[in-house]
Design an enzyme around this catalytic site. Structure first.
Site, PDB file in Angstrom:
ATOM      1  N   HIS A   1      16.663  40.407 -38.017  1.00 43.19           N
ATOM      2  CA  HIS A   1      15.548  40.669 -38.926  1.00 43.19           C
ATOM      3  C   HIS A   1      14.534  39.535 -38.804  1.00 43.19           C
ATOM      4  CE1 HIS A   1      18.194  43.223 -41.897  1.00 43.19           C
ATOM      5  NE2 HIS A   1      17.847  43.891 -40.807  1.00 43.19           N
TER       6      HIS A   1
ATOM      7  N   GLU B   1      16.618  26.828 -27.845  1.00 40.98           N
ATOM      8  CA  GLU B   1      15.413  27.532 -27.394  1.00 40.98           C
ATOM      9  C   GLU B   1      14.337  26.566 -26.903  1.00 40.98           C
ATOM     10  OE1 GLU B   1      13.890  29.782 -30.647  1.00 40.98           O
ATOM     11  OE2 GLU B   1      13.659  28.058 -31.970  1.00 40.98           O
TER      12      GLU B   1
END
Length: 705
Positions: free
Chosen positions: A415, A509
Site C-alpha cells: 500500500h 534501496e
C-alpha cells in the site's frame, strides 16, 4: 515472576525546594538526582559508576497562548518510589524472555501561581534512565498546546557522535561521525537529497543518537512509546554541549495538542562502558506497555522475496502503461491502455517469484506496483491516488492467490499512500478486508513524498496518530504491518507485535540511488535498531547495478559475505532476500546461508561491537536451536576474533563459515568469498579476516550422536 514494592513519601508545605531526591538503579551503578533550582525549575542529573554522564539538565514544557508555561515556579508536593521486577516473553524477538527491572521515582510538582500539577516519572534500569511528563486530571490544566518541550541532556564534554541531520520528514541519511563541536560545520555536507525533507537547525540531530566519550563511555539518547505526541529531535547548544528536545511541528508550528489526563513519551538514556551492552539493551521495549493483542497466534516472523529490487534498480517499472498524461481512478480505462512492456507486477512474473520462494523454503512474496495509479502517483498533491483494491489488467489477484496457496506461499500486500493519509484512511477497512479475502496476512505501507493533509510533516503528532491508527486497525483484521517512510520506531512493537517491521532509515534501496557508506550497517544497530527492527532488505549479490540496467551506474558498497551477515546483525522478524532470483542461482552455495538462517531467536550474544567499525552477533534459533553468527565490518580491513563459549558444553557442532576472500573489497572485488566447514565446541576460537565493507556469516549445527 513479578514483584512490586511501593514506598510513598510525602512532603507538603514544609518541603525544601533545594533538597534533592536520589534514585539508584537495581545494581547500584546508576544514580539519578532530581532537584528544583532556586526559581522552581525541575532539574535532573545522572551518574554512572560514580562518574557524571548527564550534568544538571532542565526539564519542562513551553506552552502556546498561555501566560505561564510549565517551566518553573514549581514546588514538590509529593514523591513516590517503587521497584518493579518481571520477566515477560515477546511474541517474536532476539531472546525468548526479557527481564524488566527498575526502580522508580515519581515527583508531583505544583506550580504556585497557576495551581497546576504535573508529575515527572523516572525509571532507572541497570542499563539506563527513562523519564516522562504526566499531566493528571485537574481543573486548571485541561486542554493545552505545546509550543516546545524543553527537556535538556547536558553532556560532560565534546563527545564523538554518530548522527544524521535533524529533519521532520526523513531519516534516510548516511551517518556522519564527528565531535559534537563539529556538527554545525558539517550539517550541510551531511544532508543528501530526498523526495521529502525538512531540516530545522544547523545543530539539529535525530534520535536514536549514539555518543562515545573520550574515556570510553557509550551513551544513547532516544525516546520510547511515542504515541499521541510529536517525534522528538535534539538541538545542540554547541557552546555548552547541551542537547535540548525539539519536537516536530504541524503546519501552524504547533508541536502538540494535549488533553489531561495524558503523558509524554519516555525520554531515554542508555549507557555502558561496553558497546555490546548498548546493543543488548531492552530498555526501550520495557518502557512500552505489554501487548494489547490477546491472541497473537497469527503473528508470524516472515522470510520473503519479492517484485521490488527490479523496480528499484530500474530494470522494471511500477507503472503499467505510458498512455496516460494523468490518471483519475474510475475514469482512466486501463483495460484499453497499451502495456509499456516494463511492468514488473505481471501475473507471469509474480508466479516466477512464487515458484522460487516455494523451491527455496521462503514464506512469502511481496509485490509492488500491482494496483492502478502508479503512472501518476507522485508529486501532484493528489488526494485520491490509489484505492488499494483495483489491480492492473495483467495482475490476476484471485488466480495468484490460488497459485500461491497451492505452493504454500503467502502474499504480502503493498500500500503506497503517496503522502495522502486521508485517502488511505478512507479506504483502510475495505483495503484490509480485500487483503483477508485474497490471502494476504501482511502489508508493506509507504508514505513517499510530502504529507498532503494539514500541510504537515511525516513526524508530527497528526501523522504519528495516523501510523498508530493503521497498526491498531490492522490488528482488528489480524494483519501484520511493515511501515516505510513512517516515524522511526520507539518500541511500540511490544504493545502491538503485529508491527513486524519499519524502514525509517537509509535502507538497501539507496545502494541503487548512489550508494551508502560501507560502514553504514555498523552504525544502524546502535541507532535506528534501538527502537525496533528494520526492514533493511539485505541479500544483494550483484553489486554492479549496470548489469541490471545499463544506465544505472550505482554500486552496492558491500561484499557478498557482508550481505549474508546482515541477516544476523540487522535483527528483524521480517527478512527479505532482496536480489533477483537469477543472481541467487549464480551463487547458489552462498545463497544457502540465506535459506538456512533463522528469523526468530531464543538467545542473542553480542560478541564484538564498536559503532561505525564492526558488529559481531551470535543468535540461537527457535525450534531448531541452531546458532548463526554474523559479522559486519566498516571501512578498514580487520581480523575478528571470537569465542564459541556460548555453545553447550560437551557437544560438537559443524560450523559453515561464509567469509570474505583474502582479496575481497566492497568496491573492487565484492563477490570474492570462501566457504569452509570446521568442527567447533564451546572451547573453540576463531580469527577471521573481514575485508573493507565486508564480514562473515556462520551457521552452526549440532552433530547428533
Amino acid at each position: 515472576m513479578k514483584q512490586f514494592l511501593f514506598t510513598a513519601l510525602l512532603w507538603l508545605a514544609f518541603f525544601s525546594p533545594a533538597k534533592s531526591q536520589q534514585l539508584k538503579s537495581p545494581n547500584g551503578k546508576f544514580v539519578m538526582e532530581f532537584s528544583l533550582q532556586n526559581d522552581g525549575t525541575p532539574s535532573y542529573n545522572l551518574n554512572y559508576k560514580s562518574k557524571a554522564v548527564v550534568k544538571p539538565s532542565k526539564l519542562g514544557l513551553e506552552l502556546k497562548d498561555d501566560k505561564k508555561s510549565l517551566l518553573n515556579d514549581f514546588t514538590v508536593v509529593a514523591t513516590k518510589t517503587a521497584t518493579f521486577d518481571e520477566n515477560w516473553k515477546p511474541v517474536w524477538g532476539e531472546v525468548a524472555s526479557i527481564r524488566n527491572h527498575y526502580n522508580e521515582l515519581a515527583v508531583t510538582l505544583n506550580q504556585k501561581e497557576t495551581d497546576r500539577q504535573i508529575v515527572i516519572r523516572f525509571r532507572l534500569f541497570d542499563d539506563g534512565l527513562g523519564f516522562r511528563y504526566e499531566f493528571p486530571s485537574q481543573k486548571n490544566l485541561t486542554y493545552f498546546v505545546i509550543k516546545e518541550e524543553r527537556t535538556q541532556f547536558a553532556m560532560t564534554g565534546d563527545h564523538t557522535a554518530f548522527w544524521i541531520p535533524g529533519d521532520y520528514d526523513t531519516q534516510e541519511y548516511d551517518y556522519t561521525t564527528s565531535k559534537l563541536s563539529e556538527i554545525r560545520g558539517l550539517s550541510e555536507k551531511a544532508k543528501t537529497a530526498n523526495v521529502s525533507q525538512t531540516s530545522f537547525s544547523t545543530t539539529g540531530v535525530q534520535t536514536a543518537l549514539m555518543l562515545k566519550t573520550t574515556d570510553g563511555l557509550y551513551i544513547n539518547l532516544h525516546e520510547a512509546a511515542l504515541i499521541n505526541y510529536s517525534c522528538m529531535h535534539l538541538n545542540l547548544d554547541d557552546k555548552n554541549m547541551i542537547f535540548e528536545s525539539w519536537l516536530t511541528p504541524d503546519a501552524k508550528g504547533d508541536k502538540g495538542y494535549m488533553q489531561a489526563p495524558s503523558h509524554s513519551p519516555w525520554r531515554t538514556i542508555i549507557i555502558s562502558d561496553d558497546a555490546r551492552e548498548i546493543l543488548a539493551s531492552k530498555m526501550t521495549l520495557n518502557l512500552n506497555d505489554p501487548s494489547k493483542i490477546e491472541d497473537t497466534s497469527w503473528i508470524k516472523p516472515v522470510k520473503y522475496v519479492g517484485v521490488w529490487w527490479e523496480m528499484i534498480t530500474g530494470k522494471s517499472s511500477w507503472a503499467y502503461t505510458d498512455d496516460f498524461p494523468t490518471v483519475q481512478l474510475g475514469i482512466s480505462d486501463f483495460s484499453k491502455a497499451k502495456p509499456n512492456g516494463k511492468h514488473g507486477a505481471t501475473t507471469a512474473n509474480v508466479k516466477k517469484y512464487i515458484d522460487f520462494a516455494a523451491k527455496n523454503g521462503f514464506d512469502a512474496v511481496l509485490v509492488e506496483g500491482w494496483n492502478e495509479g502508479w503512472e501518476d502517483w507522485f508529486g501532484h498533491s493528489k488526494d485520491y491516488v490509489f484505492d488499494f483494491l483495483t489491480p492492473y489488467p495483467d495482475f490476476d489477484v484471485k488466480g495468484l492467490h490460488e497459485y500461491a496457496k497451492s505452493k504454500g506461499i503467502k502474499m504480502i500486500m503493498h500500500h503506497e499512500t503517496s503522502g495522502s493519509v486521508r485517502n488511505y484512511e478512507r479506504h483502510l477497512d475495505k483495503a484490509y478486508q480485500f487483503m483477508k479475502d485474497n490471502g494476504y496476512d501482511a502489508v508493506k505501507s509507504g508514505y513517499v513524498g510530502s504529507i498532503i493533509e494539514n500541510g504537515g510533516n511525516h513526524y508530527n503528532q497528526f501523522m504519528n496518530n495516523h501510523y498508530q491508527y493503521a497498526i491498531e486497525k490492522a490488528a482488528d483484521y489480524k494483519i501484520m504491518v511493515n511501515a516505510h517512510e513512517a516515524v522511526r520506531p520507539t518500541g511500540i512493537c511490544r504493545t502491538y507485535p503485529n508491527l513486524i517491521g519499519n524502514e525509517a532509515a537509509r535502507g538497501t534501496e539507496y545502494q541503487s540511488f548512489g550508494g551508502s557508506k560501507p560502514n553504514h550497517v555498523t552504525v544502524l544497530p546502535f541507532t535506528r535498531l534501538v527502537g525496533g527492527p528494520m526492514d533493511y532488505t539485505p541479500g544483494i549479490f550483484e553489486m554492479d547495478l549496470s548489469k541490471l540496467k545499463p544506465d544505472n551506474h550505482s554500486h552496492v558498497n558491500s561484499t557478498l559475505a557482508n550481505q549474508l551477515a546482515l541477516y544476523v546483525t540487522m535483527y528483524s522478524p521480517l527478512q527479505m532476500a532482496a536480489d533477483l532470483p537469477e543472481n541467487y542461482d549464480r551463487f547458489a552455495d552462498a545463497f544457502q546461508f540465506i535459506k538456512d538462517v533463522a528469523i526468530d531467536w531464543t538467545d542473542s550474544k553480542y560478541l564484538e561491537a564498536e559503532p561505525g567499525q564492526y558488529v559481531t552477533v551470535a543468535r540461537k534459533a527457535k525450534v531448531t536451536n541452531n546458532w548463526f553468527i554474523g559479522n559486519v565490518n566498516g571501512d578498514n580491513s580487520r581480523t575478528s576474533t571470537i569465542k564459541f563459549d556460548f555453545l553447550e558444553k560437551g557437544k560438537k557442532y559443524i560450523a559453515t563459515i561464509y567469509a570474505d576472500a583474502k582479496d575481497a573489497h566492497y568496491k573492487t572485488n565484492p563477490q570474492a568469498y570462501t566457504i569452509r566447514k570446521m568442527t567447533v565446541t564451546n572451547k573453540s576460537k576463531l580469527a577471521q579476516l573481514s575485508a573493507p565493507g565486508g564480514g562473515y556469516a556462520i551457521s552452526i549445527i549440532e552433530i547428533k550422536k
